[in-house]
Design an enzyme around this catalytic site. Structure first.
Site, PDB file in Angstrom:
ATOM      1  N   CYS A 140       0.804  -1.299   0.088  1.00 25.08           N
ATOM      2  CA  CYS A 140      -0.127  -0.056  -0.224  1.00 25.08           C
ATOM      3  C   CYS A 140       0.858   1.299   0.060  1.00 25.08           C
ATOM      4  O   CYS A 140       1.418   1.621   1.175  1.00 25.08           O
ATOM      5  CB  CYS A 140      -1.055  -0.081   1.165  1.00 25.08           C
ATOM      6  SG  CYS A 140      -1.817   1.596   1.421  1.00 25.08           S
ATOM      7  N   CYS A 143      -0.272   4.172   2.483  1.00 20.99           N
ATOM      8  CA  CYS A 143      -0.126   3.836   3.888  1.00 20.99           C
ATOM      9  C   CYS A 143       1.531   3.829   3.982  1.00 20.99           C
ATOM     10  O   CYS A 143       1.839   4.654   4.991  1.00 20.99           O
ATOM     11  CB  CYS A 143      -0.578   2.269   4.099  1.00 20.99           C
ATOM     12  SG  CYS A 143      -2.122   1.975   3.506  1.00 20.99           S
ATOM     13  N   ASP A 144       2.188   3.561   2.998  1.00 19.58           N
ATOM     14  CA  ASP A 144       3.696   3.473   3.599  1.00 19.58           C
ATOM     15  C   ASP A 144       4.781   4.170   2.688  1.00 19.58           C
ATOM     16  O   ASP A 144       5.872   4.461   2.923  1.00 19.58           O
ATOM     17  CB  ASP A 144       4.322   1.860   3.465  1.00 19.58           C
ATOM     18  CG  ASP A 144       3.206   1.009   4.500  1.00 19.58           C
ATOM     19  OD1 ASP A 144       2.999   1.714   5.684  1.00 19.58           O
ATOM     20  OD2 ASP A 144       3.069   0.014   4.072  1.00 19.58           O
TER      21      ASP A 144
HETATM   22  C1  LIG Z   1       0.130  -4.269   5.047  1.00 17.57           C
HETATM   23  C2  LIG Z   1      -0.872  -3.307   5.245  1.00 17.57           C
HETATM   24  C3  LIG Z   1      -0.647  -1.928   5.823  1.00 17.57           C
HETATM   25  C4  LIG Z   1      -1.627  -0.837   5.673  1.00 17.57           C
HETATM   26  N1  LIG Z   1      -1.384   0.203   6.187  1.00 17.57           N
HETATM   27  C5  LIG Z   1      -2.456   1.164   6.336  1.00 17.57           C
HETATM   28  C6  LIG Z   1      -2.200   2.409   7.013  1.00 17.57           C
HETATM   29  O1  LIG Z   1      -0.801   2.708   7.516  1.00 17.57           O
HETATM   30  N2  LIG Z   1      -3.174   3.259   6.943  1.00 17.57           N
HETATM   31  C7  LIG Z   1      -4.184   2.892   6.518  1.00 17.57           C
HETATM   32  O2  LIG Z   1      -5.390   3.824   6.593  1.00 17.57           O
HETATM   33  N3  LIG Z   1      -4.532   1.669   5.867  1.00 17.57           N
HETATM   34  C8  LIG Z   1      -3.603   0.925   5.953  1.00 17.57           C
HETATM   35  N4  LIG Z   1      -3.949  -0.108   5.261  1.00 17.57           N
HETATM   36  C9  LIG Z   1      -5.078  -0.344   4.735  1.00 17.57           C
HETATM   37  C10 LIG Z   1      -5.999  -0.843   5.897  1.00 17.57           C
HETATM   38  O3  LIG Z   1      -5.815  -1.848   6.470  1.00 17.57           O
HETATM   39  C11 LIG Z   1      -7.654  -1.308   5.187  1.00 17.57           C
HETATM   40  O4  LIG Z   1      -7.947  -0.216   4.357  1.00 17.57           O
HETATM   41  C12 LIG Z   1      -8.719  -1.368   6.289  1.00 17.57           C
HETATM   42  O5  LIG Z   1      -8.128  -2.345   7.304  1.00 17.57           O
HETATM   43  C13 LIG Z   1      -9.782  -1.969   5.592  1.00 17.57           C
HETATM   44  O6  LIG Z   1     -10.654  -2.236   6.814  1.00 17.57           O
HETATM   45  P1  LIG Z   1     -12.002  -2.915   6.780  1.00 17.57           P
HETATM   46  O7  LIG Z   1     -12.697  -2.921   8.024  1.00 17.57           O
HETATM   47  O8  LIG Z   1     -12.823  -2.660   5.601  1.00 17.57           O
HETATM   48  O9  LIG Z   1     -11.521  -4.534   6.344  1.00 17.57           O
HETATM   49  P2  LIG Z   1     -10.141  -5.426   7.023  1.00 17.57           P
HETATM   50  O10 LIG Z   1      -9.497  -4.628   7.807  1.00 17.57           O
HETATM   51  O11 LIG Z   1      -9.809  -6.126   5.734  1.00 17.57           O
HETATM   52  O12 LIG Z   1     -11.017  -6.255   8.023  1.00 17.57           O
HETATM   53  C14 LIG Z   1     -12.147  -7.444   7.494  1.00 17.57           C
HETATM   54  C15 LIG Z   1     -12.478  -8.173   8.527  1.00 17.57           C
HETATM   55  O13 LIG Z   1     -13.438  -9.147   8.219  1.00 17.57           O
HETATM   56  C16 LIG Z   1     -13.363 -10.393   8.770  1.00 17.57           C
HETATM   57  N5  LIG Z   1     -13.867 -11.351   7.920  1.00 17.57           N
HETATM   58  C17 LIG Z   1     -13.584 -11.750   6.616  1.00 17.57           C
HETATM   59  N6  LIG Z   1     -14.521 -12.523   6.056  1.00 17.57           N
HETATM   60  C18 LIG Z   1     -15.320 -12.868   7.333  1.00 17.57           C
HETATM   61  C19 LIG Z   1     -16.407 -13.846   7.431  1.00 17.57           C
HETATM   62  N7  LIG Z   1     -16.854 -14.669   6.398  1.00 17.57           N
HETATM   63  N8  LIG Z   1     -17.096 -13.795   8.732  1.00 17.57           N
HETATM   64  C20 LIG Z   1     -16.835 -12.918   9.600  1.00 17.57           C
HETATM   65  N9  LIG Z   1     -15.741 -12.158   9.601  1.00 17.57           N
HETATM   66  C21 LIG Z   1     -15.093 -12.039   8.293  1.00 17.57           C
HETATM   67  C22 LIG Z   1     -11.839 -10.511   8.872  1.00 17.57           C
HETATM   68  O14 LIG Z   1     -11.467 -11.494   9.982  1.00 17.57           O
HETATM   69  C23 LIG Z   1     -11.350  -9.027   9.260  1.00 17.57           C
HETATM   70  O15 LIG Z   1     -11.709  -8.734  10.722  1.00 17.57           O
HETATM   71  C24 LIG Z   1      -2.982  -1.436   5.254  1.00 17.57           C
HETATM   72  C25 LIG Z   1      -3.197  -2.482   4.628  1.00 17.57           C
HETATM   73  C26 LIG Z   1      -2.162  -3.385   4.739  1.00 17.57           C
HETATM   74  C27 LIG Z   1      -2.538  -4.790   4.077  1.00 17.57           C
END
Ligand SMILES: Cc1cc2nc3c(=O)[nH]c(=O)nc-3n(C[C@H](O)[C@H](O)[C@H](O)COP(=O)(O)OP(=O)(O)OC[C@H]3O[C@@H](n4cnc5c(N)ncnc54)[C@H](O)[C@@H]3O)c2cc1C
Length: 317
Positions: A140, A143-144
């Protein structure tokens, strides 16, 4: 298995979208349960430093931030469930009760569902990628990228994601090298032209990442292999951005909710509601553009407020 577990609102996913939805819904007085999934805390638990989440003047750790969000959701009254949903049956009989089945065998029912199952960045799957994850290897740029200001970085990929990452990085990095395994990009023509013309971006065609090189401090370079000649060269980089796309976690909803061709849930612009009454989607599962913790949290807030309104109207009816 045990009796059916009912909560008026169930949230799927414990990333920033799910936790924020839980905080807002529980504070609105809605009976709220959150099913955490196999990755409690979501994607931020696989990174280290987070510098762009508002409210913290110093760099914070991703896993710590997510623990705090989960605690906040619990403190507001959310019931946490350690399960992963494997099947969903949306109400079709006019009863407006949606049914969910967990991997544990537990059956759940709810009147409103907020889907925050996120997305997963695609990785190459080579050993050195895993070894230097968050030590110079990233998925990302937004992010980084700031950690690599005035440094040389490598971007792997040839689609829209890779071109957008390269253009973003070119703003602050000293140089951006892109490698692509083919001899032309796959993405939008406008992006292709911008990338090709950019003075800081150097494109190497027909080339794949053989190995990421580094030491105790992190990434120092990469071995690149030309897939036409087999020649392997080494170059110095401080950061390697793997930009080969993302996969939304939506298999569960195939044929039940509208998705685009890559599997992202589709909602009308500016909203978070799906075509099923009472079912909302928030975060990376429906947003392939911004993919940030703060935007996911924002969508989670919207979904919770809409779910609370839906439940309120349902009760009045
Ligand atoms: C390495 C990395 C670094 C990052 N650094 C940053 C940063 O510095 N700043 C920033 O703003 N963003 C950063 N991001 C992006 C950020 O992490 C995502 O945009 C954010 O986490 C998305 O949030 P979300 O809640 O939509 O989903 P996610 O964080 O993807 O969470 C999804 C959730 O759904 C659950 N889930 C999936 N399927 C099911 C199911 N069938 N039943 C029940 N639960 C389920 C999972 O267990 C998880 O808890 C980074 C991403 C990565 C990969």
């Amino acid at each position: 298995m045990s009796d059916v577990f009912h909560s008026d609102l169930i949230i799927l996913g414990s990333g920033p979208a799910g936790c924020t939805a839980a905080i807002y819904a529980a504070r609105a007085g809605v009976q709220t349960a959150l099913v955490q999934g196999m990755q409690p805390g979501g994607q931020l638990t696989i990174t280290t430093e987070v510098e762009n989440y508002p409210g913290f003047s110093e760099i914070i750790q991703g896993p710590w931030l997510m623990q705090e969000m989960q605690k906040q959701a619990e403190n507001c009254g959310t019931e946490m469930k350690f399960d992963h949903i494997k099947e969903v049956q949306f109400s079709e009989d006019g009863s407006d009760v949606h049914k969910l089945i967990g991997e544990s065998g537990q059956e759940y029912t709810c009147y409103s569902l907020v889907i925050c199952t996120g997305a997963s960045a695609k990785w190459l799957g080579i050993e050195s990628e895993e070894k230097f994850m968050s030590k110079g290897v990233s998925g990302c740029a937004t992010c980084d990228g700031a950690f690599f200001r005035n440094q040389d970085v490598l971007v792997v990929g040839g689609g829209n994601t890779a071109m957008e990452e390269a253009l973003y990085l070119a703003n602050g990095c000293k140089s951006v090298t892109m490698i692509h395994r083919r001899d032309e990009f796959r993405g939008e023509v406008v992006l292709r032209e911008r990338v090709k013309k950019h003075e800081k971006i150097n494109i190497i065609w027909n080339t794949e990442l053989e190995e990421i090189l580094g030491d105790d401090m992190g990434v120092t370079g990469a071995k690149l292999r030309n897939n036409q000649t087999g020649e392997v060269t080494e170059q110095n980089f401080m950061g390697v951005f793997i930009a080969i796309g993302h996969k939304p976690n939506t298999d569960l909803f195939k044929g039940k909710l509208e998705m685009d061709e890559t599997g992202y849930l589709q909602v009308p612009a500016g909203t978070v509601h799906t075509k099923v009454p009472g079912v909302f989607a928030a975060g990376d599962v429906m947003d392939h553009t911004y993919r940030q913790a703060v935007t996911s949290a924002g969508f989670g807030c919207m979904a919770a407020l809409d779910a609370a309104r839906y439940l309120d109207e349902r009760q009045q009816a």
